[in-house]
Each structure stands twice: as structure tokens, then as C-alpha cells.
Design a protein around this motif. Sequence first.
Motif, PDB file in Angstrom:
ATOM      1  N   GLU A  72      56.490 -75.738 -17.361  1.00  0.00           N
ATOM      2  CA  GLU A  72      57.102 -76.648 -16.422  1.00  0.00           C
ATOM      3  C   GLU A  72      58.031 -75.636 -15.258  1.00  0.00           C
ATOM      4  N   ASP A  73      58.424 -74.619 -15.698  1.00  0.00           N
ATOM      5  CA  ASP A  73      59.406 -73.885 -15.109  1.00  0.00           C
ATOM      6  C   ASP A  73      59.167 -72.370 -14.669  1.00  0.00           C
ATOM      7  N   THR A  74      57.878 -72.197 -14.843  1.00  0.00           N
ATOM      8  CA  THR A  74      57.381 -70.543 -14.674  1.00  0.00           C
ATOM      9  C   THR A  74      56.500 -70.402 -13.798  1.00  0.00           C
ATOM     10  N   ALA A  92      61.720 -54.780 -16.431  1.00  0.00           N
ATOM     11  CA  ALA A  92      62.854 -54.543 -15.708  1.00  0.00           C
ATOM     12  C   ALA A  92      63.372 -56.270 -15.104  1.00  0.00           C
ATOM     13  N   LYS A  93      64.587 -56.639 -15.368  1.00  0.00           N
ATOM     14  CA  LYS A  93      65.000 -57.880 -14.978  1.00  0.00           C
ATOM     15  C   LYS A  93      65.816 -58.167 -13.733  1.00  0.00           C
ATOM     16  N   VAL A  94      65.418 -58.994 -12.832  1.00  0.00           N
ATOM     17  CA  VAL A  94      66.077 -59.389 -11.689  1.00  0.00           C
ATOM     18  C   VAL A  94      66.499 -60.886 -11.538  1.00  0.00           C
ATOM     19  N   ASP A  95      67.337 -61.002 -10.982  1.00  0.00           N
ATOM     20  CA  ASP A  95      67.603 -62.447 -10.466  1.00  0.00           C
ATOM     21  C   ASP A  95      67.396 -62.669  -8.964  1.00  0.00           C
ATOM     22  N   GLY A  96      66.925 -63.745  -8.642  1.00  0.00           N
ATOM     23  CA  GLY A  96      66.859 -64.375  -7.174  1.00  0.00           C
ATOM     24  C   GLY A  96      67.612 -65.632  -6.972  1.00  0.00           C
ATOM     25  N   TRP A  97      67.923 -65.954  -5.704  1.00  0.00           N
ATOM     26  CA  TRP A  97      68.529 -67.079  -5.482  1.00  0.00           C
ATOM     27  C   TRP A  97      68.325 -67.509  -3.754  1.00  0.00           C
ATOM     28  N   TYR A 102      62.149 -70.360 -12.889  1.00  0.00           N
ATOM     29  CA  TYR A 102      62.964 -71.059 -11.906  1.00  0.00           C
ATOM     30  C   TYR A 102      63.979 -71.960 -12.840  1.00  0.00           C
ATOM     31  N   GLU A 103      65.262 -71.673 -12.544  1.00  0.00           N
ATOM     32  CA  GLU A 103      66.449 -72.380 -13.376  1.00  0.00           C
ATOM     33  C   GLU A 103      66.953 -73.680 -12.559  1.00  0.00           C
ATOM     34  N   GLY A 104      66.694 -73.909 -11.368  1.00  0.00           N
ATOM     35  CA  GLY A 104      66.873 -74.724 -10.781  1.00  0.00           C
ATOM     36  C   GLY A 104      68.434 -74.449 -10.088  1.00  0.00           C
ATOM     37  N   CYS A 105      68.922 -75.186  -9.319  1.00  0.00           N
ATOM     38  CA  CYS A 105      70.148 -74.922  -8.624  1.00  0.00           C
ATOM     39  C   CYS A 105      69.990 -73.600  -7.869  1.00  0.00           C
ATOM     40  N   ALA A 114      76.328 -74.511  -2.801  1.00  0.00           N
ATOM     41  CA  ALA A 114      75.583 -75.744  -2.942  1.00  0.00           C
ATOM     42  C   ALA A 114      76.371 -76.621  -3.814  1.00  0.00           C
ATOM     43  N   ARG A 115      76.757 -77.936  -3.270  1.00  0.00           N
ATOM     44  CA  ARG A 115      77.726 -78.872  -4.096  1.00  0.00           C
ATOM     45  C   ARG A 115      77.219 -79.432  -5.299  1.00  0.00           C
ATOM     46  N   HIS A 116      76.009 -79.523  -5.678  1.00  0.00           N
ATOM     47  CA  HIS A 116      75.307 -80.187  -6.665  1.00  0.00           C
ATOM     48  C   HIS A 116      75.205 -79.320  -7.671  1.00  0.00           C
ATOM     49  N   CYS A 117      75.589 -78.027  -7.492  1.00  0.00           N
ATOM     50  CA  CYS A 117      75.131 -76.876  -8.656  1.00  0.00           C
ATOM     51  C   CYS A 117      76.466 -76.861  -9.382  1.00  0.00           C
TER      52      CYS A 117
END
Length: 120
Positions: free
Chosen positions: A72-74, A103-108, A88-91, A115-118
Motif C-alpha cells: 500500500e505504501d511502496t 544505500a538509504k536516503v530520506d525524501g520530503w 511513502y511514510e505519510g506526512c 505541516a500542521r497535521h504532522c
Amino acid sequence: FTVRKRSGAGALDSAYVRAPVDGWDASHPAAKALIGTGPWAWAGISPMAFLANGVLVSPWGEGSYVGVAGSEDTVRVTFVGAKHTVVYEGCHKFRSVRESDGAKVDGWVQLGQSARHCQM
């Protein structure tokens, strides 16, 4: 002076419409969450955009993304010849693992303010 309203009806020039990438499923939950959002940063480098039909635009060139069946999230993201598994982790955030070397990387998303709801 008179303001005239236009209907807004029309179509994109065919030069700007891309055929879906192989494996594209617009109903996949992660693809639906990413498409049209952003601009995104990949390890702090931006802009990156998840466009219609699985088209990915990045600072390194065009690529693709497709939902991973059974998840559901990949999505699987490919650009510059490298394949990445992106969760995708939401927020407005994701985590990526490059398939060739782990190798690991974060994205945003590049937001002007928190974001107020995160919850971070």
C-alpha cells in the motif's frame, strides 16, 4: 472594462502528454499519494516531482515510478539507471533504499513551514 469568462475546456498539446510507463497503475495507493505533490527533495536536493503516468522529474534527469504490487505504501523509482524502493511514510516524507548497494536516503516535500497535521 469587461471580464469574459472562459470555459476552461481544452486539451494539452500532444507533445506534453506522455504514455504511461510500463507497470503504471494509477489506482495504487502510494502512487495516488505521491502524484502531483511536492516539490520533493531527495536527500535535500530538489526539485523532484511525481507526475502523471509514472513520470518522475529530478535534478538528475527524467525517471519513472510505479507502485509495488501487494504493498500500500511502496513504489519502485528509477532514475539515472538506478532502481530504488521508496516507502511513502505519510506526512510528506519517504524513505528510499537503492537496490544496487542498499544505500538509504530520506525524501520530503519542500514546505514553506511545518505541516500542521504532522507529528515530527
